[in-house]
Motif scaffolding. Structure first.
Motif, PDB file in Angstrom:
ATOM      1  N   ARG A 177      27.616  44.385 -24.005  1.00 34.58           N
ATOM      2  CA  ARG A 177      27.148  43.271 -24.632  1.00 34.58           C
ATOM      3  C   ARG A 177      25.977  42.909 -23.846  1.00 34.58           C
ATOM      4  N   TYR A 187      25.186  44.335 -29.810  1.00 40.45           N
ATOM      5  CA  TYR A 187      24.178  43.661 -29.551  1.00 40.45           C
ATOM      6  C   TYR A 187      24.403  42.331 -30.137  1.00 40.45           C
ATOM      7  N   SER A 191      23.304  39.491 -25.367  1.00 37.93           N
ATOM      8  CA  SER A 191      22.161  40.606 -25.063  1.00 37.93           C
ATOM      9  C   SER A 191      21.004  39.865 -25.128  1.00 37.93           C
TER      10      SER A 191
END
Length: 302
Positions: A177, A187, A191
């Motif tokens: 992540r 994502y 992120s």
């Protein structure tokens, strides 16, 4: 550790003789001496494999001028490997028993290097820049407690602009992540927010059997290098847009940002002004896209 082109998990061990490292017997002895039983609440899984910590430290590519910030040093497995490679190590440890023991462990295993260690008994989520003496940490290298890994990384990057690089061990899914790029299922909020501060990348797996106790999840390494923010937009405003977009990630941005912008019509107006398709979804936007949206919105809706 780094991916291809930036180093490898299998880098040659360096400075192996400069500090005696903890092995499985040492880890169990110290834990027994302190009456410690690793707890899930504190995310305690102690690394007992010396080759692993040497490779991690080698892959972190530290310089002799670096001041390393280590969060959750535990019994000192990684700490001892860090001491020969940097000007200093600041170890932030929330467990008072472990914090009290770590300097004595350094004196026992690395007597010529123990003066490089400073232990800060504190919660890493609450430390502030003022808690650190000059020179402040320049590199984060840590086996992070898995239950707080993301907030710890984001908090430290925000609080310590001096941190230029880092290499952290986290749960494998968390690593995915943090390092994810737009368009993928992994994502999301971590992120985008991590990308505000740094170029983040996966840096290899870590086998379960190097820990005691053996965790029931896979682990991975994440490397980062500090970058300039993508815009002058207030970070809080950008992050509020990110939170809103992913709170309802299946909705279009026009709908997901309606509360943040004040209305769906206003959200569409802002998105178009930022050059973003109102029918897009949050997972399609880069951090720079979110910054443009925040800039187009101006002051947040009251």
């Amino acid at each position: 550790m780094r991916e291809a082109g930036a180093g490898s998990f299998d880098l040659v061990e360096q400075h192996a003789n400069q500090a005696r490292l903890l092995g499985p017997a040492d880890v169990r002895r110290l834990a027994g001496e302190l009456g410690i039983r690793p707890t899930k609440r504190l995310g305690q899984n102690f690394v007992h494999d010396s080759n692993t910590v040497r490779r991690i430290v080698g892959a972190a590519e530290l310089t002799a001028e670096d001041v390393v910030l280590e969060v959750g040093p535990g019994l000192g497995s990684l700490t001892l490997a860090l001491l020969p490679e940097a000007a200093g190590v600041v170890a932030v440890e929330i467990d008072p028993v472990l914090a009290e023991r770590l300097p004595r462990t350094a004196a026992e295993f690395a007597p010529e290097l123990c003066d490089r260690l400073r232990v800060l008994p504190a919660d890493a989520l609450r430390v502030r820049a003022a808690d650190f003496a000059e020179p402040r940490p320049t590199a984060l290298v840590a086996n992070l407690p898995y239950n707080v890994a993301v907030p710890v990384v984001l908090h430290l990057l925000a609080e310590l602009p001096s941190l230029r690089t880092g290499l952290v061990m986290v749960q494998s899914e968390v690593a995915d992540r943090l390092a994810a790029k737009p368009g993928g299922r992994t994502y999301g909020v971590p992120s985008v927010k991590a990308a505000w501060y740094a170029d983040v990348r996966r840096a290899g797996p870590v086998p379960r059997n190097v820990f005691w106790p053996v965790p029931n999840v896979d682990s991975g390494l994440v490397a980062f290098s500090r970058v300039d923010p993508p815009s002058a937009a207030p970070r809080a405003q950008v992050f509020a847009a990110v939170d809103a977009a992913f709170a309802q990630r299946r909705k279009t941005l026009r709908a997901a940002l309606s509360g943040w912008a004040g209305s769906a019509a206003r959200a569409e107006e802002v998105l178009r002004a930022a050059g973003v398709d109102p029918a897009a979804r949050g997972e399609q936007l880069t951090v720079a896209d979110f910054a443009r949206v925040a800039e187009a919105a101006g002051e947040p809706a009251s």
